[in-house]
Design an enzyme around this catalytic site. Structure first.
Site, PDB file in Angstrom:
ATOM      1  N   TYR A   1       0.787  -1.186  -0.046  1.00 30.62           N
ATOM      2  CA  TYR A   1       0.075  -0.050   0.132  1.00 30.62           C
ATOM      3  C   TYR A   1       0.948   1.328  -0.240  1.00 30.62           C
ATOM      4  O   TYR A   1       1.836   1.278   0.843  1.00 30.62           O
ATOM      5  CB  TYR A   1      -0.941  -0.045   1.041  1.00 30.62           C
ATOM      6  CG  TYR A   1      -1.799   1.247   1.389  1.00 30.62           C
ATOM      7  CD1 TYR A   1      -2.727   1.309   0.529  1.00 30.62           C
ATOM      8  CD2 TYR A   1      -1.710   2.112   2.509  1.00 30.62           C
ATOM      9  CE1 TYR A   1      -3.582   2.651   0.643  1.00 30.62           C
ATOM     10  CE2 TYR A   1      -2.442   3.365   2.512  1.00 30.62           C
ATOM     11  CZ  TYR A   1      -3.630   3.429   1.784  1.00 30.62           C
ATOM     12  OH  TYR A   1      -4.314   4.643   1.919  1.00 30.62           O
TER      13      TYR A   1
ATOM     14  N   ASP B   1       9.198   2.727  -0.181  1.00 26.83           N
ATOM     15  CA  ASP B   1       8.048   3.392   0.774  1.00 26.83           C
ATOM     16  C   ASP B   1       8.477   3.147   2.318  1.00 26.83           C
ATOM     17  O   ASP B   1       7.960   1.747   2.611  1.00 26.83           O
ATOM     18  CB  ASP B   1       6.834   2.971   0.234  1.00 26.83           C
ATOM     19  CG  ASP B   1       5.691   3.695   1.135  1.00 26.83           C
ATOM     20  OD1 ASP B   1       5.906   4.379   1.928  1.00 26.83           O
ATOM     21  OD2 ASP B   1       4.550   3.862   0.346  1.00 26.83           O
TER      22      ASP B   1
ATOM     23  N   LYS C   1       4.312   8.924   9.047  1.00 25.55           N
ATOM     24  CA  LYS C   1       4.046   8.088  10.331  1.00 25.55           C
ATOM     25  C   LYS C   1       4.875   8.640  11.559  1.00 25.55           C
ATOM     26  O   LYS C   1       4.804   9.805  12.044  1.00 25.55           O
ATOM     27  CB  LYS C   1       3.872   6.815  10.206  1.00 25.55           C
ATOM     28  CG  LYS C   1       2.782   6.192   9.345  1.00 25.55           C
ATOM     29  CD  LYS C   1       2.491   5.024   9.291  1.00 25.55           C
ATOM     30  CE  LYS C   1       1.079   4.990   8.475  1.00 25.55           C
ATOM     31  NZ  LYS C   1       1.196   4.030   7.398  1.00 25.55           N
TER      32      LYS C   1
HETATM   33  C1  LIG Z   1       0.525   4.449   6.053  1.00 29.21           C
HETATM   34  C2  LIG Z   1       1.017   4.258   4.686  1.00 29.21           C
HETATM   35  C3  LIG Z   1       0.895   5.138   3.590  1.00 29.21           C
HETATM   36  C4  LIG Z   1       0.107   6.180   3.434  1.00 29.21           C
HETATM   37  O1  LIG Z   1       0.099   7.266   4.509  1.00 29.21           O
HETATM   38  P1  LIG Z   1      -1.003   8.306   4.853  1.00 29.21           P
HETATM   39  O2  LIG Z   1      -0.218   9.234   5.817  1.00 29.21           O
HETATM   40  O3  LIG Z   1      -1.797   7.486   5.517  1.00 29.21           O
HETATM   41  O4  LIG Z   1      -1.340   9.001   3.807  1.00 29.21           O
HETATM   42  C5  LIG Z   1       1.895   5.001   2.532  1.00 29.21           C
HETATM   43  N1  LIG Z   1       2.687   3.862   2.438  1.00 29.21           N
HETATM   44  C6  LIG Z   1       2.954   3.098   3.464  1.00 29.21           C
HETATM   45  C7  LIG Z   1       3.999   1.944   3.347  1.00 29.21           C
HETATM   46  C8  LIG Z   1       2.146   3.271   4.627  1.00 29.21           C
HETATM   47  O5  LIG Z   1       2.302   2.359   5.672  1.00 29.21           O
END
Ligand SMILES: *Cc1c(COP(=O)(O)O)cnc(C)c1O
Length: 431
Positions: free
Chosen positions: A144, A239, A267
């Site tokens: 994701y 990511d 995060k």
């Molecule tokens: C949480 C997450 C996102 C999205 O981040 P948001 O702040 O919710 O938009 C993208 N990539 C990874 C790997 C994530 O865990």
């Protein structure tokens, strides 16, 4: 555990907000029952609006690595808000944040701060395309990367294919440049890359998958991706919105010793406030406006409150011993859960790294989305509610990671394992 207030608030919320929530997983859709409205958190604990207490393994989906309302974060945040919550002009805190992040993650020479992980990924892909002058990106099934159009894709009927939109409202034209491969399958990835090599701008991957539950990269997978990118002139994007500063002081790239071209963060670097960031070598980042031709902007980017909370958090994570401790806590929890399941005769897989784990009801090692889909989701649902009744707040979905914080002590972990023992016993006839 009476939860009358939560129930009432949820009924009201559903009137005013689609599904009663501002992010789908909060609605408890995959475990059933009413979501719980939280009132406050302290350390490893949450308290709901009916005054029930829980040990928290959601940790706001990652950011709360120091636990809730940690005084080391709260104090600087209070100081910052006294000085105004936003300027829309440069601040020293942004420079400090950039300097700190870059010092911990040497793959990056420059970063840009944004407001969410979604935004970070979206902009990083634009930079990758601008830099390479190519269109296609390759992602992995089950990873994701936020909710931007081009990334909301599902694998089509063929194993190797262009992604089809996985959401209404996304025109097929917006996903036509997104390729999708199975996680951990280097051979399949290579075939796909070969086929599109001339137009491939980037491969984007969660170096440790955390959004289909935790799925660890096979030995050589990340290094293989790096080589594929190098040989074919594409960029490798890690990511690390979830794994950055969680699994190691320099993220998964530090843990596995593989250097991506671009990194996305979020995060933890916001300490619980909305933040994202992306970065890489200067020669790539110089593509960004106002220096280069790739446009990107944000009214609240580098927001002073987010910088204060993020900086305070990152400063507490500096030492190697922090991650040794967090890793021990996570391992102890994983071991305790494994043992408890074994005693109940329930086969489980508990992939874990420092600070995150997943519990899959399966007797097979989970290596990608295909395996994840074969796990026993209904057992997780039952387990979730058994644990909740014992005051343990787990992710309300079998496809999400559990997050362990540095303030989850011996006590909390022991309590969790005891609750798991009873919970496994209670669900074993459903097995
Ligand atoms: C949480 C997450 C996102 C999205 O981040 P948001 O702040 O919710 O938009 C993208 N990539 C990874 C790997 C994530 O865990």
């Amino acid at each position: 555990m009476p939860r009358a207030h939560s129930k009432r608030q949820f009924a009201k919320a559903r009137q005013f907000m689609p599904g009663g929530v501002n992010s789908p997983v909060r609605a408890f859709g995959s475990v059933g029952g009413d979501p719980i409205f939280m009132a406050r958190g302290r350390g490893a604990y949450l308290e709901d609006i009916d005054s029930n207490q829980y040990i928290d393994y959601v940790g706001s989906w990652g950011p709360m690595i120091l636990g809730h309302a940690n005084p080391h974060v709260v104090t600087p945040l209070k100081d910052a808000v006294e000085k105004s919550s936003s300027f829309g002009a440069p601040t020293v805190a942004e420079v400090d944040m950039a300097e700190l992040v870059l010092s911990r993650m040497p793959s990056m020479q420059q970063i840009r701060l944004v407001n969410s992980g979604t935004e970070a990924v979206m902009a990083a892909l634009r930079v990758a395309r601008g830099f390479t002058k190519r269109n296609k990106i390759l992602k992995f099934a089950g990873c994701y990367h936020g909710h931007s159009d081009a990334l909301l894709v599902k694998a089509g009927s063929g194993a190797l294919t262009h992604g089809a939109p996985d959401s209404l409202g996304v025109p097929a034209a917006f996903t036509q440049h997104t390729l999708i491969a199975p996680y951990n399958d280097l051979a399949a990835t290579e075939r796909l890359v070969r086929k599109h090599r001339k137009d491939l701008a980037a491969i984007i991957v969660e170096p440790i998958a955390g959004n289909m539950g935790v799925v660890l990269p096979r030995p050589g997978f990340l290094r293989g991706l790096k080589k594929l990118c190098r040989v074919n002139g594409a960029l490798l994007i890690f990511d690390e919105v979830m794994t950055g500063f969680r699994v190691h002081s320099s993220g998964a790239q530090g843990l596995y010793g593989v250097k991506p071209d671009l990194t996305t963060l979020g995060k933890i670097i916001g300490g619980g406030l909305p933040v994202g960031a992306f970065g890489g070598p200067k020669k790539i980042m110089q593509c960004l406006s106002p220096v280069g031709g790739v446009y990107q902007a944000g009214t609240l980017s580098g927001n002073p409150l987010a910088m204060a909370a993020g900086l305070a958090t990152l400063k507490k994570l500096g030492t190697k011993s922090f991650y040794v401790k967090l890793n021990q806590k996570t391992s102890r929890l994983a071991l305790g859960l494994t043992e408890a399941a074994r005693k109940a005769g329930i086969p489980v897989q508990i992939p874990h790294v420092c600070g995150m784990l997943s519990l899959f009801f399966s007797d097979q090692v989970v290596t990608g989305l295909g395996d994840v889909m074969k796990t026993r989701k209904n057992l997780y649902k039952a387990f979730f509610h058994e644990m909740l009744a014992r005051g343990i707040y787990l992710p309300p979905s079998p496809f999400e990671a559990w997050f362990v914080s540095i303030v989850h002590g011996e006590n909390e972990i022991a309590k969790t394992v005891r609750a798991a023992k009873d919970s496994f016993q209670n669900i074993k006839d459903q097995f």
